[in-house]
Design a protein around this motif. Structure first.
Motif, PDB file in Angstrom:
ATOM      1  N   LEU A  49      45.070  26.565 -47.830  1.00 36.38           N
ATOM      2  CA  LEU A  49      45.025  26.075 -46.450  1.00 36.38           C
ATOM      3  C   LEU A  49      45.380  24.598 -46.365  1.00 36.38           C
ATOM      4  O   LEU A  49      46.135  24.174 -45.482  1.00 36.38           O
ATOM      5  N   VAL A  50      44.851  23.798 -47.285  1.00 35.72           N
ATOM      6  CA  VAL A  50      45.116  22.358 -47.262  1.00 35.72           C
ATOM      7  C   VAL A  50      46.588  22.081 -47.566  1.00 35.72           C
ATOM      8  O   VAL A  50      47.223  21.234 -46.923  1.00 35.72           O
ATOM      9  N   VAL A  51      47.151  22.801 -48.545  1.00 36.28           N
ATOM     10  CA  VAL A  51      48.561  22.608 -48.885  1.00 36.28           C
ATOM     11  C   VAL A  51      49.449  22.978 -47.706  1.00 36.28           C
ATOM     12  O   VAL A  51      50.404  22.256 -47.362  1.00 36.28           O
ATOM     13  N   TYR A  52      49.162  24.102 -47.071  1.00 33.14           N
ATOM     14  CA  TYR A  52      49.956  24.531 -45.916  1.00 33.14           C
ATOM     15  C   TYR A  52      49.864  23.502 -44.785  1.00 33.14           C
ATOM     16  O   TYR A  52      50.884  23.126 -44.188  1.00 33.14           O
ATOM     17  N   ARG A  97      53.023  21.122 -43.251  1.00 33.85           N
ATOM     18  CA  ARG A  97      53.426  21.172 -41.840  1.00 33.85           C
ATOM     19  C   ARG A  97      53.256  19.820 -41.157  1.00 33.85           C
ATOM     20  O   ARG A  97      54.143  19.374 -40.406  1.00 33.85           O
ATOM     21  N   MET A  98      52.155  19.168 -41.394  1.00 34.75           N
ATOM     22  CA  MET A  98      51.865  17.909 -40.704  1.00 34.75           C
ATOM     23  C   MET A  98      52.787  16.788 -41.171  1.00 34.75           C
ATOM     24  O   MET A  98      53.302  16.018 -40.351  1.00 34.75           O
ATOM     25  N   LEU A  99      52.995  16.688 -42.487  1.00 32.57           N
ATOM     26  CA  LEU A  99      53.816  15.593 -42.998  1.00 32.57           C
ATOM     27  C   LEU A  99      55.253  15.701 -42.517  1.00 32.57           C
ATOM     28  O   LEU A  99      55.854  14.711 -42.096  1.00 32.57           O
ATOM     29  N   LYS A 100      55.820  16.886 -42.594  1.00 36.59           N
ATOM     30  CA  LYS A 100      57.207  17.034 -42.176  1.00 36.59           C
ATOM     31  C   LYS A 100      57.374  16.750 -40.679  1.00 36.59           C
ATOM     32  O   LYS A 100      58.427  16.271 -40.234  1.00 36.59           O
ATOM     33  N   ARG A 101      56.345  17.024 -39.930  1.00 40.47           N
ATOM     34  CA  ARG A 101      56.447  16.843 -38.475  1.00 40.47           C
ATOM     35  C   ARG A 101      56.288  15.388 -38.063  1.00 40.47           C
ATOM     36  O   ARG A 101      56.940  14.933 -37.116  1.00 40.47           O
ATOM     37  N   PHE A 102      55.446  14.639 -38.770  1.00 43.94           N
ATOM     38  CA  PHE A 102      55.096  13.304 -38.279  1.00 43.94           C
ATOM     39  C   PHE A 102      55.632  12.148 -39.118  1.00 43.94           C
ATOM     40  O   PHE A 102      55.564  10.994 -38.675  1.00 43.94           O
ATOM     41  N   GLY A 112      59.202  21.974 -47.836  1.00 46.46           N
ATOM     42  CA  GLY A 112      58.219  23.037 -47.674  1.00 46.46           C
ATOM     43  C   GLY A 112      58.406  24.173 -48.661  1.00 46.46           C
ATOM     44  O   GLY A 112      57.436  24.751 -49.159  1.00 46.46           O
ATOM     45  N   HIS A 113      59.662  24.520 -48.977  1.00 47.43           N
ATOM     46  CA  HIS A 113      59.924  25.596 -49.944  1.00 47.43           C
ATOM     47  C   HIS A 113      59.441  25.205 -51.344  1.00 47.43           C
ATOM     48  O   HIS A 113      58.891  26.040 -52.068  1.00 47.43           O
ATOM     49  N   THR A 114      59.651  23.946 -51.715  1.00 49.90           N
ATOM     50  CA  THR A 114      59.168  23.495 -53.020  1.00 49.90           C
ATOM     51  C   THR A 114      57.654  23.525 -53.080  1.00 49.90           C
ATOM     52  O   THR A 114      57.061  23.949 -54.084  1.00 49.90           O
ATOM     53  N   ILE A 115      57.006  23.083 -52.013  1.00 53.76           N
ATOM     54  CA  ILE A 115      55.541  23.109 -51.969  1.00 53.76           C
ATOM     55  C   ILE A 115      55.028  24.534 -52.077  1.00 53.76           C
ATOM     56  O   ILE A 115      54.085  24.830 -52.833  1.00 53.76           O
ATOM     57  N   LEU A 116      55.637  25.448 -51.330  1.00 53.28           N
ATOM     58  CA  LEU A 116      55.209  26.851 -51.372  1.00 53.28           C
ATOM     59  C   LEU A 116      55.390  27.434 -52.767  1.00 53.28           C
ATOM     60  O   LEU A 116      54.488  28.082 -53.314  1.00 53.28           O
ATOM     61  N   ALA A 117      56.575  27.217 -53.370  1.00 48.28           N
ATOM     62  CA  ALA A 117      56.862  27.791 -54.687  1.00 48.28           C
ATOM     63  C   ALA A 117      55.910  27.263 -55.748  1.00 48.28           C
ATOM     64  O   ALA A 117      55.404  28.024 -56.589  1.00 48.28           O
ATOM     65  N   LEU A 118      55.646  25.960 -55.734  1.00 45.91           N
ATOM     66  CA  LEU A 118      54.779  25.386 -56.760  1.00 45.91           C
ATOM     67  C   LEU A 118      53.317  25.727 -56.495  1.00 45.91           C
ATOM     68  O   LEU A 118      52.537  25.924 -57.437  1.00 45.91           O
TER      69      LEU A 118
END
Length: 339
Positions: free
Chosen positions: A136-139, A143-148, A168-174
């Motif tokens: 949950l924290v990673v997701y 989302r927040m960093l890319k937006r702001f 986001g894809h790198t974060i999800l994969a790792l």
């Protein structure tokens, strides 16, 4: 029943129930704290390393976004990376597989379901909570960093000037690889780290090849989930650890973690050296810097993945299987007594 049998049953009961506070005869004993939590030094090390990764991610973002050489480096790598890979058509074709829609997401879903199945089968409820909160924290962070996060325009860029950090894809994969690494039994941790390295490097390079993300976005996409994972390991407790009585050193983890840490550290030094060599040309956007930019970007992504996965592998081992000086956990068995 003989004294030997009684002693064996008492020792087996001790390992089955780490919270037991009394012996079979009712006398009070001091429970070894390593049965319910890792060493304090290991938890502090995880926390410090996690915060360091997050701080390094912030430093990478500042250098890539708020400096002219940083924006020039990212723009040059992003716009010419496909031409750089034309020299290796097999590699280009392989990375093209991960550029196909939903391929990376599908693999991540499979890995995530595998992690969930493993933690449920092993009945590690505290570990399940750690992984759930971590996800949950990673997701939310992605989302927040890319937006702001802002991205000022400092150069005349050939690529888009919109913010794309972090990836986001790198974060999800790792993140799914790290979750699986943390929940599998000891014998599977090193293989998961190696497979995860190959998968995450393929995803990161394919994102730069497809023109979707800059190298700094991928680097941030590695540091953020690793930092949050290490912070999650800092709250490891009993059911998130290996069962007392089965804990032992692992040759595979020691070898793989050491090789990944050393190779990653040396690769990072070399990538930084190459960037330093081409930095005078970056300030004026010289075309002769292109090859050095591309080589250093690939080496940087590969080395950082190796370094961080090796770090998580080592710290997961010391939080899951803390050993006493005798190599045991719990009160050592008493010597046999004669009637």
């Amino acid at each position: 029943m003989t004294n030997k049998h009684k002693q064996g049953e008492a020792q087996e009961a001790w390992y089955r129930d780490p919270n037991e506070q009394t012996e079979a005869d009712g006398s009070h004993v001091d429970r070894d704290p390593l049965t319910s939590r890792p060493r304090i030094s290991a938890l502090v090390l995880c926390l410090v390393a996690g915060l360091a990764c997050l701080g390094l991610a912030a430093l990478v973002w500042w250098a890539a976004v708020w400096t002219v050489p940083g924006q020039t480096y990212d723009d040059m790598a992003l716009t010419n990376f496909r031409g750089f890979l034309d020299q290796a058509p097999l590699v280009e074709a392989y990375l093209g597989l991960f550029a196909m829609p939903y391929v990376t997401v599908a693999i991540c879903v499979v890995l995530g379901l595998a992690a969930l199945a493993v933690v449920l089968v092993r009945r590690r409820w505290w570990l399940l909570g750690q992984v759930a909160v971590y996800a949950l924290v990673v997701y939310g962070a992605a989302r927040m960093l890319k937006r702001f996060l802002p991205r000022p325009v400092l150069i005349h860029a050939q690529a888009s000037t919109a913010n794309s950090a972090p990836s986001g894809h790198t974060i999800l994969a790792l993140a799914v690889v790290l979750a699986l690494l943390c929940v599998v039994p000891r014998v599977w941790r090193a293989p998961v780290a190696l497979v995860g390295f190959a998968f995450d490097l393929s995803v990161g390079c394919s994102l730069v090849q497809g023109g979707w993300h800059r190298p700094s976005d991928v680097v941030m996409g590695v540091l953020i989930p690793v930092g949050l994972c290490l912070i999650a390991l800092a709250v490891t407790r009993g059911t998130g650890m290996d069962v007392p009585g089965t804990r032992m050193s692992s040759a595979s983890i020691q070898i793989v973690a050491t090789l990944m840490l050393v190779a990653g550290f040396l690769g990072m030094l070399y990538a930084c050296y190459v960037i330093w060599q081409v930095s005078p040309g970056l300030e004026i956007g010289a075309r002769w810097t292109a090859y050095g930019v591309h080589c250093s970007a690939v080496i940087m992504m590969a080395s950082l993945l190796s370094l961080t996965l090796g770090l998580v592998l080592a710290l997961r081992q010391i939080t899951a299987s803390p050993l006493t000086r005798m190599g045991l956990v719990g009160r050592p068995p008493a010597p046999p007594q004669n009637d």
